[in-house]
Design a protein around this motif. Structure first.
Motif, PDB file in Angstrom:
ATOM      1  N   PRO A  94     -33.306  22.507 -98.831  1.00 16.15           N
ATOM      2  CA  PRO A  94     -32.975  21.687-100.101  1.00 16.15           C
ATOM      3  C   PRO A  94     -33.993  20.841-100.859  1.00 16.15           C
ATOM      4  O   PRO A  94     -33.838  20.700-102.235  1.00 16.15           O
ATOM      5  CB  PRO A  94     -31.607  21.014 -99.676  1.00 16.15           C
ATOM      6  CG  PRO A  94     -31.861  21.075 -98.187  1.00 16.15           C
ATOM      7  CD  PRO A  94     -32.533  22.087 -98.004  1.00 16.15           C
ATOM      8  N   THR A  95     -34.871  20.355 -99.963  1.00 17.72           N
ATOM      9  CA  THR A  95     -35.816  19.762-100.515  1.00 17.72           C
ATOM     10  C   THR A  95     -36.998  20.258-101.320  1.00 17.72           C
ATOM     11  O   THR A  95     -37.009  20.037-102.577  1.00 17.72           O
ATOM     12  CB  THR A  95     -36.634  18.989 -99.456  1.00 17.72           C
ATOM     13  OG1 THR A  95     -35.693  18.273 -98.534  1.00 17.72           O
ATOM     14  CG2 THR A  95     -37.872  17.988 -99.975  1.00 17.72           C
ATOM     15  N   ILE A  96     -37.268  21.366-100.826  1.00 18.58           N
ATOM     16  CA  ILE A  96     -38.278  22.320-101.657  1.00 18.58           C
ATOM     17  C   ILE A  96     -37.415  22.979-102.996  1.00 18.58           C
ATOM     18  O   ILE A  96     -38.051  22.894-103.972  1.00 18.58           O
ATOM     19  CB  ILE A  96     -38.740  23.571-100.682  1.00 18.58           C
ATOM     20  CG1 ILE A  96     -39.476  22.876 -99.471  1.00 18.58           C
ATOM     21  CG2 ILE A  96     -39.644  24.345-101.493  1.00 18.58           C
ATOM     22  CD1 ILE A  96     -39.903  23.957 -98.309  1.00 18.58           C
ATOM     23  N   MET A  97     -36.249  23.627-102.773  1.00 19.01           N
ATOM     24  CA  MET A  97     -35.438  24.137-103.934  1.00 19.01           C
ATOM     25  C   MET A  97     -35.392  22.902-104.924  1.00 19.01           C
ATOM     26  O   MET A  97     -35.436  23.052-106.089  1.00 19.01           O
ATOM     27  CB  MET A  97     -34.336  24.739-103.350  1.00 19.01           C
ATOM     28  CG  MET A  97     -34.441  25.960-102.513  1.00 19.01           C
ATOM     29  SD  MET A  97     -32.971  26.765-102.130  1.00 19.01           S
ATOM     30  CE  MET A  97     -32.063  27.323-103.601  1.00 19.01           C
ATOM     31  N   VAL A 127     -29.580  13.642-103.448  1.00 16.44           N
ATOM     32  CA  VAL A 127     -28.288  13.909-103.101  1.00 16.44           C
ATOM     33  C   VAL A 127     -28.052  15.070-102.046  1.00 16.44           C
ATOM     34  O   VAL A 127     -27.689  14.726-100.856  1.00 16.44           O
ATOM     35  CB  VAL A 127     -27.080  13.847-103.969  1.00 16.44           C
ATOM     36  CG1 VAL A 127     -25.990  14.017-103.056  1.00 16.44           C
ATOM     37  CG2 VAL A 127     -27.249  12.474-104.787  1.00 16.44           C
ATOM     38  N   ILE A 128     -28.599  16.120-102.415  1.00 17.46           N
ATOM     39  CA  ILE A 128     -28.621  17.382-101.715  1.00 17.46           C
ATOM     40  C   ILE A 128     -29.545  17.060-100.379  1.00 17.46           C
ATOM     41  O   ILE A 128     -29.041  17.412 -99.133  1.00 17.46           O
ATOM     42  CB  ILE A 128     -28.995  18.654-102.390  1.00 17.46           C
ATOM     43  CG1 ILE A 128     -27.932  18.875-103.420  1.00 17.46           C
ATOM     44  CG2 ILE A 128     -29.091  19.863-101.279  1.00 17.46           C
ATOM     45  CD1 ILE A 128     -28.070  20.316-104.214  1.00 17.46           C
ATOM     46  N   GLU A 129     -30.547  16.591-100.625  1.00 24.29           N
ATOM     47  CA  GLU A 129     -31.624  16.389 -99.601  1.00 24.29           C
ATOM     48  C   GLU A 129     -31.133  15.577 -98.451  1.00 24.29           C
ATOM     49  O   GLU A 129     -30.958  15.817 -97.283  1.00 24.29           O
ATOM     50  CB  GLU A 129     -32.967  15.875 -99.861  1.00 24.29           C
ATOM     51  CG  GLU A 129     -33.856  16.739-100.791  1.00 24.29           C
ATOM     52  CD  GLU A 129     -34.951  15.890-101.391  1.00 24.29           C
ATOM     53  OE1 GLU A 129     -35.277  14.937-100.895  1.00 24.29           O
ATOM     54  OE2 GLU A 129     -35.499  16.566-102.357  1.00 24.29           O
ATOM     55  N   ASP A 130     -30.625  14.347 -98.655  1.00 22.89           N
ATOM     56  CA  ASP A 130     -29.716  13.235 -98.039  1.00 22.89           C
ATOM     57  C   ASP A 130     -28.689  14.164 -97.245  1.00 22.89           C
ATOM     58  O   ASP A 130     -28.594  13.699 -96.002  1.00 22.89           O
ATOM     59  CB  ASP A 130     -29.353  12.239 -98.807  1.00 22.89           C
ATOM     60  CG  ASP A 130     -30.529  11.291 -99.276  1.00 22.89           C
ATOM     61  OD1 ASP A 130     -31.659  11.591 -98.777  1.00 22.89           O
ATOM     62  OD2 ASP A 130     -30.338  10.600-100.180  1.00 22.89           O
ATOM     63  N   LEU A 131     -27.706  14.524 -97.872  1.00 20.74           N
ATOM     64  CA  LEU A 131     -26.545  15.245 -97.137  1.00 20.74           C
ATOM     65  C   LEU A 131     -27.047  16.289 -96.175  1.00 20.74           C
ATOM     66  O   LEU A 131     -26.239  16.343 -95.172  1.00 20.74           O
ATOM     67  CB  LEU A 131     -25.727  15.660 -98.284  1.00 20.74           C
ATOM     68  CG  LEU A 131     -25.079  14.709 -99.048  1.00 20.74           C
ATOM     69  CD1 LEU A 131     -23.986  15.375-100.065  1.00 20.74           C
ATOM     70  CD2 LEU A 131     -23.945  14.018 -98.227  1.00 20.74           C
TER      71      LEU A 131
END
Length: 262
Positions: A94-97, A127-131
């Motif tokens: 998710p971080t790269i995307m 938010v997606i990265e953290d989750l």
């Protein structure tokens, strides 16, 4: 072969977390730290390349997408906290995307998107990265909405808005006709639905079905809508299979005759 084992390890990230633990154990001024960090990044570059290819064909060159995805990979390596116990992939993907999507968001909006949706879409990556790191998997839309404290519908719209970065011309070549002749997107986009020709027939026979006696209508329903065999119908109605066959034949012949006559 030794070379094959090396390539297999490079393309696998199942056992990469200990390398992050080793990196975290080194002090910031330790000269070995940069070597370990560079080794992790180099090992994970195929992941960035894979994600870049997923976004290819949307108006950006692959080289540009690979550069952005590689930047996202570096950020993922620097931010990942192995002590949380979640796998690196669950955080890195998710971080790269998110970095690639941010690139599209900042540089290419081809379709007008409401400002509110843009604002939420801009918050999604972080938010997606953290989750993902917290949950150890990609978060669901409902979990993202709860984290942002916004309505689920707004999050869904923001996720869908990612498709509004680029439009594709209908004149763009998308394939060939089997003889290596290029075809435009317009030529392969769709075809006439073969079911259209059945609409008139359905409309013609519908009132005739409704006018059938209850037993004949029930037999047709079981045979053609419930897909039961003649033997199963016979057993349910308490008649012989031959009687069911006669009912079907007589009913269908009558319907066909009336349809053709009308």
């Amino acid at each position: 072969m030794p070379g094959d084992r090396g390539r297999s390890r490079r393309d696998s990230y199942d056992d990469i977390e200990p390398e992050f633990a080793a990196l975290a154990a080194l002090s910031p001024d330790d000269p070995r730290r940069e070597t370990v960090r560079a080794g992790i990044i180099d090992r994970c570059l195929p992941l960035a390349e894979h994600i870049a290819r997923r976004f290819a064909g949307r108006g950006e060159t692959f080289d540009d997408l690979l550069q952005v995805a590689s930047l996202g990979l570096v950020q993922a390596v620097d931010r990942f906290d192995a002590s949380r116990g979640s796998p690196f992939l669950a955080f890195a993907v998710p971080t790269i995307m998110g970095e690639v999507r941010r690139h599209f968001r900042d540089n290419t909006w081809s379709v007008r998107v409401p400002r509110r949706t843009k604002e939420i879409q801009g918050s999604l990556s972080g938010v997606i990265e953290d989750l993902a790191q917290r949950l150890g998997r990609m978060p669901r839309a409902r979990e993202i909405a709860a984290e942002l404290d916004v309505d689920l519908t707004e999050v869904t719209q923001a996720l869908i808005a990612s498709n509004a970065y680029q439009t594709t011309s209908l004149e763009a070549v998308s394939g060939n006709d089997g003889e290596n002749s290029p075809l435009s997107l317009m030529e392969v986009l769709g075809e006439t639905d073969g079911s259209y020709e059945h609409i008139d027939k359905f409309l013609a026979v519908r009132p005739l079905l409704a006018a059938l006696p209850a037993r004949e209508r029930r037999v047709l329903t079981m045979r053609f809508f419930e897909y039961k065999t003649q033997s199963e119908i016979a057993e349910e109605l308490g008649v012989s299979q031959m009687q069911v066959s006669r009912i079907l034949s007589k009913t269908l012949d009558g319907l066909r005759e009336r349809v053709m006559r009308d």
